[in-house]
Design a protein around this motif. Structure first.
Motif, PDB file in Angstrom:
ATOM      1  N   VAL A 180      -2.946  34.510  39.056  1.00 44.89           N
ATOM      2  CA  VAL A 180      -2.457  33.402  39.884  1.00 44.89           C
ATOM      3  C   VAL A 180      -2.153  32.162  39.047  1.00 44.89           C
ATOM      4  O   VAL A 180      -1.031  31.639  39.076  1.00 44.89           O
ATOM      5  N   ILE A 181      -3.136  31.684  38.296  1.00 42.62           N
ATOM      6  CA  ILE A 181      -2.996  30.390  37.628  1.00 42.62           C
ATOM      7  C   ILE A 181      -2.021  30.455  36.456  1.00 42.62           C
ATOM      8  O   ILE A 181      -1.069  29.658  36.376  1.00 42.62           O
ATOM      9  N   VAL A 182      -2.236  31.387  35.533  1.00 43.33           N
ATOM     10  CA  VAL A 182      -1.387  31.437  34.339  1.00 43.33           C
ATOM     11  C   VAL A 182       0.075  31.733  34.684  1.00 43.33           C
ATOM     12  O   VAL A 182       0.974  31.013  34.216  1.00 43.33           O
ATOM     13  N   PRO A 183       0.390  32.744  35.514  1.00 41.69           N
ATOM     14  CA  PRO A 183       1.806  32.928  35.887  1.00 41.69           C
ATOM     15  C   PRO A 183       2.375  31.743  36.659  1.00 41.69           C
ATOM     16  O   PRO A 183       3.568  31.433  36.544  1.00 41.69           O
ATOM     17  N   GLY A 184       1.523  31.065  37.444  1.00 40.40           N
ATOM     18  CA  GLY A 184       1.994  29.933  38.223  1.00 40.40           C
ATOM     19  C   GLY A 184       2.378  28.732  37.382  1.00 40.40           C
ATOM     20  O   GLY A 184       3.110  27.849  37.848  1.00 40.40           O
ATOM     21  N   ILE A 185       1.900  28.672  36.147  1.00 36.09           N
ATOM     22  CA  ILE A 185       2.298  27.576  35.267  1.00 36.09           C
ATOM     23  C   ILE A 185       3.780  27.691  34.911  1.00 36.09           C
ATOM     24  O   ILE A 185       4.511  26.706  34.871  1.00 36.09           O
ATOM     25  N   LYS A 186       4.215  28.917  34.663  1.00 36.47           N
ATOM     26  CA  LYS A 186       5.622  29.149  34.327  1.00 36.47           C
ATOM     27  C   LYS A 186       6.484  29.220  35.573  1.00 36.47           C
ATOM     28  O   LYS A 186       7.578  28.641  35.628  1.00 36.47           O
ATOM     29  N   TYR A 187       6.014  29.957  36.577  1.00 36.06           N
ATOM     30  CA  TYR A 187       6.778  30.150  37.808  1.00 36.06           C
ATOM     31  C   TYR A 187       5.919  29.739  39.006  1.00 36.06           C
ATOM     32  O   TYR A 187       5.298  30.589  39.655  1.00 36.06           O
ATOM     33  N   PRO A 188       5.821  28.444  39.287  1.00 38.54           N
ATOM     34  CA  PRO A 188       5.007  27.997  40.425  1.00 38.54           C
ATOM     35  C   PRO A 188       5.584  28.467  41.747  1.00 38.54           C
ATOM     36  O   PRO A 188       6.782  28.730  41.866  1.00 38.54           O
ATOM     37  N   GLN A 189       4.716  28.580  42.745  1.00 39.76           N
ATOM     38  CA  GLN A 189       5.125  29.057  44.055  1.00 39.76           C
ATOM     39  C   GLN A 189       6.081  28.067  44.712  1.00 39.76           C
ATOM     40  O   GLN A 189       5.923  26.856  44.588  1.00 39.76           O
ATOM     41  N   THR A 190       7.059  28.606  45.408  1.00 39.34           N
ATOM     42  CA  THR A 190       7.982  27.790  46.193  1.00 39.34           C
ATOM     43  C   THR A 190       8.085  28.368  47.592  1.00 39.34           C
ATOM     44  O   THR A 190       7.902  29.578  47.787  1.00 39.34           O
ATOM     45  N   PRO A 191       8.366  27.548  48.603  1.00 40.82           N
ATOM     46  CA  PRO A 191       8.498  28.058  49.971  1.00 40.82           C
ATOM     47  C   PRO A 191       9.602  29.108  50.066  1.00 40.82           C
ATOM     48  O   PRO A 191      10.578  29.069  49.309  1.00 40.82           O
ATOM     49  N   PRO A 192       9.471  30.072  50.984  1.00 44.58           N
ATOM     50  CA  PRO A 192      10.488  31.121  51.130  1.00 44.58           C
ATOM     51  C   PRO A 192      11.879  30.572  51.408  1.00 44.58           C
ATOM     52  O   PRO A 192      12.869  31.214  51.095  1.00 44.58           O
ATOM     53  N   ALA A 193      11.985  29.391  52.009  1.00 44.66           N
ATOM     54  CA  ALA A 193      13.293  28.817  52.332  1.00 44.66           C
ATOM     55  C   ALA A 193      13.984  28.219  51.122  1.00 44.66           C
ATOM     56  O   ALA A 193      15.138  27.809  51.204  1.00 44.66           O
ATOM     57  N   VAL A 194      13.294  28.147  49.977  1.00 40.54           N
ATOM     58  CA  VAL A 194      13.850  27.549  48.774  1.00 40.54           C
ATOM     59  C   VAL A 194      14.269  28.665  47.820  1.00 40.54           C
ATOM     60  O   VAL A 194      13.545  29.633  47.624  1.00 40.54           O
ATOM     61  N   GLY A 195      15.424  28.526  47.214  1.00 40.99           N
ATOM     62  CA  GLY A 195      15.896  29.525  46.261  1.00 40.99           C
ATOM     63  C   GLY A 195      17.133  30.233  46.762  1.00 40.99           C
ATOM     64  O   GLY A 195      17.421  30.268  47.964  1.00 40.99           O
ATOM     65  N   GLN A 196      17.866  30.812  45.835  1.00 46.17           N
ATOM     66  CA  GLN A 196      19.091  31.508  46.169  1.00 46.17           C
ATOM     67  C   GLN A 196      18.806  32.992  46.407  1.00 46.17           C
ATOM     68  O   GLN A 196      18.030  33.613  45.679  1.00 46.17           O
ATOM     69  N   HIS A 197      19.460  33.552  47.423  1.00 48.18           N
ATOM     70  CA  HIS A 197      19.232  34.954  47.754  1.00 48.18           C
ATOM     71  C   HIS A 197      19.709  35.874  46.624  1.00 48.18           C
ATOM     72  O   HIS A 197      19.173  36.966  46.433  1.00 48.18           O
ATOM     73  N   GLU A 198      20.702  35.445  45.866  1.00 45.16           N
ATOM     74  CA  GLU A 198      21.253  36.298  44.818  1.00 45.16           C
ATOM     75  C   GLU A 198      20.303  36.476  43.641  1.00 45.16           C
ATOM     76  O   GLU A 198      20.479  37.402  42.838  1.00 45.16           O
ATOM     77  N   THR A 199      19.318  35.606  43.501  1.00 46.56           N
ATOM     78  CA  THR A 199      18.438  35.660  42.335  1.00 46.56           C
ATOM     79  C   THR A 199      17.038  36.172  42.679  1.00 46.56           C
ATOM     80  O   THR A 199      16.131  36.035  41.860  1.00 46.56           O
ATOM     81  N   VAL A 200      16.876  36.757  43.848  1.00 48.95           N
ATOM     82  CA  VAL A 200      15.550  37.246  44.242  1.00 48.95           C
ATOM     83  C   VAL A 200      15.056  38.296  43.248  1.00 48.95           C
ATOM     84  O   VAL A 200      13.887  38.299  42.836  1.00 48.95           O
ATOM     85  N   GLY A 201      15.939  39.196  42.845  1.00 54.06           N
ATOM     86  CA  GLY A 201      15.548  40.269  41.939  1.00 54.06           C
ATOM     87  C   GLY A 201      15.062  39.756  40.600  1.00 54.06           C
ATOM     88  O   GLY A 201      13.986  40.141  40.123  1.00 54.06           O
ATOM     89  N   ILE A 202      15.830  38.863  39.991  1.00 56.45           N
ATOM     90  CA  ILE A 202      15.441  38.367  38.672  1.00 56.45           C
ATOM     91  C   ILE A 202      14.206  37.480  38.762  1.00 56.45           C
ATOM     92  O   ILE A 202      13.348  37.494  37.872  1.00 56.45           O
ATOM     93  N   ARG A 203      14.064  36.727  39.849  1.00 58.79           N
ATOM     94  CA  ARG A 203      12.871  35.890  40.006  1.00 58.79           C
ATOM     95  C   ARG A 203      11.622  36.753  40.162  1.00 58.79           C
ATOM     96  O   ARG A 203      10.569  36.458  39.586  1.00 58.79           O
ATOM     97  N   THR A 204      11.731  37.820  40.943  1.00 62.08           N
ATOM     98  CA  THR A 204      10.586  38.719  41.129  1.00 62.08           C
ATOM     99  C   THR A 204      10.222  39.421  39.828  1.00 62.08           C
ATOM    100  O   THR A 204       9.040  39.517  39.465  1.00 62.08           O
ATOM    101  N   ALA A 205      11.237  39.922  39.113  1.00 60.11           N
ATOM    102  CA  ALA A 205      10.978  40.612  37.847  1.00 60.11           C
ATOM    103  C   ALA A 205      10.344  39.672  36.827  1.00 60.11           C
ATOM    104  O   ALA A 205       9.392  40.053  36.118  1.00 60.11           O
ATOM    105  N   ALA A 206      10.835  38.444  36.752  1.00 58.07           N
ATOM    106  CA  ALA A 206      10.286  37.483  35.791  1.00 58.07           C
ATOM    107  C   ALA A 206       8.834  37.149  36.122  1.00 58.07           C
ATOM    108  O   ALA A 206       7.992  37.022  35.216  1.00 58.07           O
ATOM    109  N   TYR A 207       8.531  37.022  37.407  1.00 61.14           N
ATOM    110  CA  TYR A 207       7.154  36.687  37.796  1.00 61.14           C
ATOM    111  C   TYR A 207       6.204  37.828  37.437  1.00 61.14           C
ATOM    112  O   TYR A 207       5.102  37.590  36.911  1.00 61.14           O
ATOM    113  N   PHE A 208       6.600  39.072  37.706  1.00 59.01           N
ATOM    114  CA  PHE A 208       5.730  40.202  37.371  1.00 59.01           C
ATOM    115  C   PHE A 208       5.621  40.386  35.854  1.00 59.01           C
ATOM    116  O   PHE A 208       4.580  40.823  35.360  1.00 59.01           O
ATOM    117  N   MET A 209       6.676  40.062  35.141  1.00 58.59           N
ATOM    118  CA  MET A 209       6.580  40.082  33.678  1.00 58.59           C
ATOM    119  C   MET A 209       5.571  39.054  33.193  1.00 58.59           C
ATOM    120  O   MET A 209       4.821  39.307  32.242  1.00 58.59           O
TER     121      MET A 209
END
Length: 238
Positions: A114-143
């Protein structure tokens, strides 16, 4: 014994999911509603003639049964994995009781997942962000999660190797430095993702991130406490 610990870990995860759902329902969902309201007003301002898309799942379902179902599945999964890691690690890190080790392991999991990944990719509300980048955002977070765990494993091996020639405190400090170095390099190499609109309310974003961390803290804290209580009798009998 491992099978007994496994189902107890899954039960602890489901209990933790119930409590985390209550916390999220009280402090996180109101922030999501505000973020959705911002998105709706923003879309209406930029495209007032656009037809409103039908709501596939109502917000009441999302905030109630949907939220609990998702967290229950997640809690059961992480609780089961937690119990297996506990079974492997218990007794390998000095003379520490099962309840203390469960709490220590839960705190470490909270830090790494939770904490260490959140430093690079902090949580944002579901209404924020582009639908086209969901895949890359998810992959980057799991990486980032994988990198955090790998860095912890590397740090543990570094500490073990240094204990042959250094005092425990010195070996631990150098191992922490190795962890920070690996995480820092990984965070530098991973892509930067920032899709929060410039006019998005900063207070709303801050409150949502605090609520998300609080929900995860309740989840992992409950797993550590409940599993430690339920695992102790099993280990005493064994």
């Amino acid at each position: 014994m491992t099978r007994t610990l496994l189902w107890r870990g899954m039960l602890a995860g489901i209990l933790a999911a119930l409590l985390a759902t209550l916390v999220a329902r009280v402090i996180a969902e109101p922030q999501i509603d505000l973020a959705i309201g911002y998105e709706a007003s923003h879309a209406a301002h930029h495209a007032p003639a656009a037809a409103e898309e039908p709501e596939l799942v109502s917000r009441d379902t999302q905030k109630g049964a949907g939220l609990f179902t998702a967290l229950a599945l997640y809690g059961a999964a992480v609780g089961g994995i937690f119990s297996l890691v506990f079974a492997y690690g218990y007794g390998r890190f000095g003379r520490i009781g099962p309840r203390s080790f469960a709490l220590l392991l839960a705190g470490l999991a909270f830090l790494l997942i939770v904490i260490v990944p959140g430093i690079k990719y902090p949580q944002t509300p579901p209404a924020v962000g582009q639908h086209e980048t969901v895949g890359i955002r998810t992959a980057a977070y799991f990486m980032m999660i994988g990198l955090s765990i790998a860095a912890a494993v590397i740090a543990a091996h570094v500490r073990t190797a240094l204990l042959r020639s250094l005092r425990p405190i010195d070996a631990t400090l150098l191992a922490v430095g190795a962890f920070a170095l690996v995480v820092g390099v990984g965070q530098y190499l991973l892509p930067v993702i920032n899709e929060v609109p410039a006019d998005f309310p900063a207070t709303l974003l801050w409150n949502f991130r605090i609520a998300s961390i609080a929900s995860q803290a309740v989840l992992w804290g409950t797993i550590g406490i409940a599993f430690g209580l339920w695992a102790e009798p099993v280990l005493r009998r064994a």
